[in-house]
Design a protein around this motif. Sequence first.
Motif, PDB file in Angstrom:
ATOM      1  N   ALA A   1      -4.748 -14.526   5.426  1.00 23.02           N
ATOM      2  CA  ALA A   1      -4.958 -13.699   4.229  1.00 23.02           C
ATOM      3  C   ALA A   1      -6.376 -13.163   4.110  1.00 23.02           C
ATOM      4  O   ALA A   1      -6.604 -12.159   3.415  1.00 23.02           O
ATOM      5  CB  ALA A   1      -4.591 -14.497   2.978  1.00 23.02           C
ATOM      6  N   GLN A   2      -7.354 -13.801   4.752  1.00 23.44           N
ATOM      7  CA  GLN A   2      -8.731 -13.307   4.695  1.00 23.44           C
ATOM      8  C   GLN A   2      -9.024 -12.280   5.780  1.00 23.44           C
ATOM      9  O   GLN A   2     -10.108 -11.685   5.791  1.00 23.44           O
ATOM     10  CB  GLN A   2      -9.698 -14.490   4.836  1.00 23.44           C
ATOM     11  CG  GLN A   2      -9.548 -15.553   3.752  1.00 23.44           C
ATOM     12  CD  GLN A   2      -9.678 -14.977   2.358  1.00 23.44           C
ATOM     13  OE1 GLN A   2     -10.590 -14.203   2.068  1.00 23.44           O
ATOM     14  NE2 GLN A   2      -8.740 -15.331   1.475  1.00 23.44           N
ATOM     15  N   LEU A   3      -8.046 -12.068   6.660  1.00 23.74           N
ATOM     16  CA  LEU A   3      -8.260 -11.153   7.783  1.00 23.74           C
ATOM     17  C   LEU A   3      -7.429  -9.879   7.672  1.00 23.74           C
ATOM     18  O   LEU A   3      -7.822  -8.839   8.215  1.00 23.74           O
ATOM     19  CB  LEU A   3      -7.920 -11.857   9.104  1.00 23.74           C
ATOM     20  CG  LEU A   3      -8.727 -13.115   9.421  1.00 23.74           C
ATOM     21  CD1 LEU A   3      -8.161 -13.795  10.655  1.00 23.74           C
ATOM     22  CD2 LEU A   3     -10.192 -12.758   9.635  1.00 23.74           C
ATOM     23  N   VAL A   4      -6.295  -9.963   6.997  1.00 22.46           N
ATOM     24  CA  VAL A   4      -5.417  -8.800   6.860  1.00 22.46           C
ATOM     25  C   VAL A   4      -4.982  -8.666   5.408  1.00 22.46           C
ATOM     26  O   VAL A   4      -5.067  -9.619   4.631  1.00 22.46           O
ATOM     27  CB  VAL A   4      -4.161  -8.926   7.764  1.00 22.46           C
ATOM     28  CG1 VAL A   4      -4.560  -9.195   9.213  1.00 22.46           C
ATOM     29  CG2 VAL A   4      -3.227 -10.011   7.256  1.00 22.46           C
ATOM     30  N   ASP A   5      -4.523  -7.481   5.052  1.00 23.49           N
ATOM     31  CA  ASP A   5      -3.950  -7.246   3.727  1.00 23.49           C
ATOM     32  C   ASP A   5      -2.432  -7.363   3.842  1.00 23.49           C
ATOM     33  O   ASP A   5      -1.782  -6.524   4.480  1.00 23.49           O
ATOM     34  CB  ASP A   5      -4.324  -5.855   3.214  1.00 23.49           C
ATOM     35  CG  ASP A   5      -5.796  -5.753   2.829  1.00 23.49           C
ATOM     36  OD1 ASP A   5      -6.394  -6.790   2.499  1.00 23.49           O
ATOM     37  OD2 ASP A   5      -6.328  -4.627   2.871  1.00 23.49           O
ATOM     38  N   TRP A   6      -1.893  -8.410   3.241  1.00 23.85           N
ATOM     39  CA  TRP A   6      -0.453  -8.620   3.296  1.00 23.85           C
ATOM     40  C   TRP A   6       0.246  -7.773   2.232  1.00 23.85           C
ATOM     41  O   TRP A   6      -0.172  -7.721   1.087  1.00 23.85           O
ATOM     42  CB  TRP A   6      -0.116 -10.089   3.084  1.00 23.85           C
ATOM     43  CG  TRP A   6      -0.279 -10.894   4.345  1.00 23.85           C
ATOM     44  CD1 TRP A   6      -1.356 -11.635   4.714  1.00 23.85           C
ATOM     45  CD2 TRP A   6       0.670 -10.985   5.417  1.00 23.85           C
ATOM     46  NE1 TRP A   6      -1.143 -12.209   5.951  1.00 23.85           N
ATOM     47  CE2 TRP A   6       0.091 -11.825   6.401  1.00 23.85           C
ATOM     48  CE3 TRP A   6       1.940 -10.463   5.631  1.00 23.85           C
ATOM     49  CZ2 TRP A   6       0.752 -12.138   7.588  1.00 23.85           C
ATOM     50  CZ3 TRP A   6       2.601 -10.771   6.819  1.00 23.85           C
ATOM     51  CH2 TRP A   6       2.021 -11.601   7.787  1.00 23.85           C
ATOM     52  N   VAL A   7       1.330  -7.125   2.657  1.00 21.93           N
ATOM     53  CA  VAL A   7       2.100  -6.232   1.789  1.00 21.93           C
ATOM     54  C   VAL A   7       3.570  -6.630   1.894  1.00 21.93           C
ATOM     55  O   VAL A   7       4.115  -6.738   2.997  1.00 21.93           O
ATOM     56  CB  VAL A   7       1.927  -4.758   2.215  1.00 21.93           C
ATOM     57  CG1 VAL A   7       2.757  -3.843   1.325  1.00 21.93           C
ATOM     58  CG2 VAL A   7       0.456  -4.364   2.197  1.00 21.93           C
ATOM     59  N   PHE A   8       4.209  -6.843   0.752  1.00 17.32           N
ATOM     60  CA  PHE A   8       5.622  -7.239   0.733  1.00 17.32           C
ATOM     61  C   PHE A   8       6.436  -6.268  -0.109  1.00 17.32           C
ATOM     62  O   PHE A   8       5.974  -5.787  -1.146  1.00 17.32           O
ATOM     63  CB  PHE A   8       5.786  -8.653   0.172  1.00 17.32           C
ATOM     64  CG  PHE A   8       5.300  -9.734   1.106  1.00 17.32           C
ATOM     65  CD1 PHE A   8       6.147 -10.288   2.052  1.00 17.32           C
ATOM     66  CD2 PHE A   8       3.983 -10.180   1.036  1.00 17.32           C
ATOM     67  CE1 PHE A   8       5.701 -11.275   2.914  1.00 17.32           C
ATOM     68  CE2 PHE A   8       3.530 -11.168   1.899  1.00 17.32           C
ATOM     69  CZ  PHE A   8       4.394 -11.721   2.840  1.00 17.32           C
TER      70      PHE A   8
ATOM     71  N   LEU B   1       3.918 -16.803  -1.410  1.00 21.70           N
ATOM     72  CA  LEU B   1       3.480 -15.650  -0.636  1.00 21.70           C
ATOM     73  C   LEU B   1       2.767 -14.619  -1.506  1.00 21.70           C
ATOM     74  O   LEU B   1       1.809 -13.979  -1.069  1.00 21.70           O
ATOM     75  CB  LEU B   1       4.678 -14.995   0.068  1.00 21.70           C
ATOM     76  CG  LEU B   1       5.347 -15.836   1.158  1.00 21.70           C
ATOM     77  CD1 LEU B   1       6.555 -15.097   1.721  1.00 21.70           C
ATOM     78  CD2 LEU B   1       4.363 -16.159   2.276  1.00 21.70           C
ATOM     79  N   LYS B   2       3.224 -14.462  -2.719  1.00 23.64           N
ATOM     80  CA  LYS B   2       2.602 -13.486  -3.616  1.00 23.64           C
ATOM     81  C   LYS B   2       1.116 -13.761  -3.820  1.00 23.64           C
ATOM     82  O   LYS B   2       0.302 -12.841  -3.849  1.00 23.64           O
ATOM     83  CB  LYS B   2       3.311 -13.486  -4.973  1.00 23.64           C
ATOM     84  CG  LYS B   2       4.698 -12.882  -4.975  1.00 23.64           C
ATOM     85  CD  LYS B   2       5.287 -12.914  -6.378  1.00 23.64           C
ATOM     86  CE  LYS B   2       6.678 -12.309  -6.411  1.00 23.64           C
ATOM     87  NZ  LYS B   2       7.275 -12.343  -7.762  1.00 23.64           N
TER      88      LYS B   2
ATOM     89  N   LEU C   1      -1.910  -8.710  -0.974  1.00 23.13           N
ATOM     90  CA  LEU C   1      -2.604  -7.613  -1.648  1.00 23.13           C
ATOM     91  C   LEU C   1      -1.629  -6.843  -2.529  1.00 23.13           C
ATOM     92  O   LEU C   1      -1.957  -6.465  -3.659  1.00 23.13           O
ATOM     93  CB  LEU C   1      -3.220  -6.666  -0.620  1.00 23.13           C
ATOM     94  CG  LEU C   1      -3.893  -5.416  -1.199  1.00 23.13           C
ATOM     95  CD1 LEU C   1      -5.168  -5.780  -1.931  1.00 23.13           C
ATOM     96  CD2 LEU C   1      -4.163  -4.385  -0.101  1.00 23.13           C
ATOM     97  N   GLU C   2      -0.418  -6.607  -2.009  1.00 23.98           N
ATOM     98  CA  GLU C   2       0.581  -5.827  -2.741  1.00 23.98           C
ATOM     99  C   GLU C   2       1.949  -6.486  -2.620  1.00 23.98           C
ATOM    100  O   GLU C   2       2.323  -6.951  -1.542  1.00 23.98           O
ATOM    101  CB  GLU C   2       0.682  -4.401  -2.182  1.00 23.98           C
ATOM    102  CG  GLU C   2      -0.591  -3.583  -2.269  1.00 23.98           C
ATOM    103  CD  GLU C   2      -0.448  -2.245  -1.539  1.00 23.98           C
ATOM    104  OE1 GLU C   2       0.698  -1.847  -1.226  1.00 23.98           O
ATOM    105  OE2 GLU C   2      -1.492  -1.617  -1.273  1.00 23.98           O
ATOM    106  N   VAL C   3       2.686  -6.506  -3.719  1.00 23.99           N
ATOM    107  CA  VAL C   3       4.086  -6.922  -3.709  1.00 23.99           C
ATOM    108  C   VAL C   3       4.878  -5.864  -4.459  1.00 23.99           C
ATOM    109  O   VAL C   3       4.661  -5.641  -5.649  1.00 23.99           O
ATOM    110  CB  VAL C   3       4.283  -8.304  -4.371  1.00 23.99           C
ATOM    111  CG1 VAL C   3       5.772  -8.646  -4.408  1.00 23.99           C
ATOM    112  CG2 VAL C   3       3.512  -9.379  -3.616  1.00 23.99           C
ATOM    113  N   HIS C   4       5.758  -5.191  -3.762  1.00 25.81           N
ATOM    114  CA  HIS C   4       6.561  -4.115  -4.344  1.00 25.81           C
ATOM    115  C   HIS C   4       7.964  -4.627  -4.629  1.00 25.81           C
ATOM    116  O   HIS C   4       8.555  -5.340  -3.813  1.00 25.81           O
ATOM    117  CB  HIS C   4       6.637  -2.927  -3.382  1.00 25.81           C
ATOM    118  CG  HIS C   4       5.290  -2.358  -3.030  1.00 25.81           C
ATOM    119  ND1 HIS C   4       4.768  -1.258  -3.662  1.00 25.81           N
ATOM    120  CD2 HIS C   4       4.361  -2.763  -2.118  1.00 25.81           C
ATOM    121  CE1 HIS C   4       3.574  -0.986  -3.151  1.00 25.81           C
ATOM    122  NE2 HIS C   4       3.300  -1.887  -2.217  1.00 25.81           N
ATOM    123  N   THR C   5       8.491  -4.273  -5.773  1.00 28.20           N
ATOM    124  CA  THR C   5       9.822  -4.725  -6.149  1.00 28.20           C
ATOM    125  C   THR C   5      10.903  -3.995  -5.356  1.00 28.20           C
ATOM    126  O   THR C   5      10.686  -2.887  -4.845  1.00 28.20           O
ATOM    127  CB  THR C   5      10.070  -4.522  -7.648  1.00 28.20           C
ATOM    128  OG1 THR C   5       9.892  -3.135  -7.964  1.00 28.20           O
ATOM    129  CG2 THR C   5       9.099  -5.348  -8.475  1.00 28.20           C
TER     130      THR C   5
END
Length: 331
Positions: free
Chosen positions: A189-196, A204-205, A209-213
């Motif tokens: 998490a400190q190396l990449v921007d996680w997007v779900f 995980l949330k 960086l972003e969680v889209h519904t």
Amino acid sequence: MSSLPFALVTPADEFGCGYYRMRWPFEALERFGVAQGVISSYFLDRETLVNLAPDVVVCQRVLEEDQIARLKAMRNEIPARFVYEIDDLITDMPADNKYTSLFHRNTADRLKRAISLCDRLVVSSPALAVAYGRYASETVVCPNSLPNRPWASLSGARRGGDRPRVGWAGHMGHLGDLKVLYRVVRATAQLVDWVFLGAVPEVLKRHSLEVHTHVPLLDYPAKLASLDLDLAVAPLEVHPYNDAKSHLRLLELGAMGYPVICSEAVGAFDYDLPVTRVENRPDAWIAAILAAIADRDALAKQGDALRQAIHAEWLMDGRAEVWASAWGLSS
């Protein structure tokens, strides 16, 4: 009068299965002048059925007792060929899959009786052919593909930020698969921007960086493209259900131009596509992600190669004859 074969297509639902396996393939057959027919969300009455006089009836995931009874009656009302379509191993689902409880305890018996009433079984993977082929007099494997509209015209952008955007997309049926990522996301998490995109647990949330519904099916392609990922991940737990799944997840992610890391030793991903496969061990996933983001230019080329492979082999318009043959609509 048209000499094209006439098909009656009855999808099981208004979700992914109903569209990918029934509605969209049939629309491609109509568009290319391979077949004609109608789509009905329910079994037709005798008078309507006789008047339509279809050459082929394609029905999907028939499991309810009234449906099975109607299917048996239809066989005596018209001389058509009947095709049974299914694309999930519904008799062996993971405990973490939220859809498991939707099926009957005697699903296997119902499935056997319904398939035996049809002339052919069409499935989306070789594992399904092994699991359910014994119920059918004839079985055909017809893998999933993507409808050209809109998948052929969409792609994600690469934002080129300091931290790569790494993402996952799915629905509530994948909670078990997401467990593969728990330690992986926390460690990176400190190396990449996680997007779900979709239903994800709080564990995980908090590292994302972003969680889209979740979005409706028809909005999903554009939403997936809007994530602008540098790298996509597709974990699947090792389970017979996933061995029997299709490679649709790879097709969707790859059509966006996203390079993909996926689970190896899972039948769903056993296709000749340029993706990176890793064991379902946190250290293996972490190492694969770190290696991928170390060379962003090479990573982008991998995404381009995957997109090209999908455009060449796995778009629905180019596979219309394959679907026609599977459904018995071609000579």
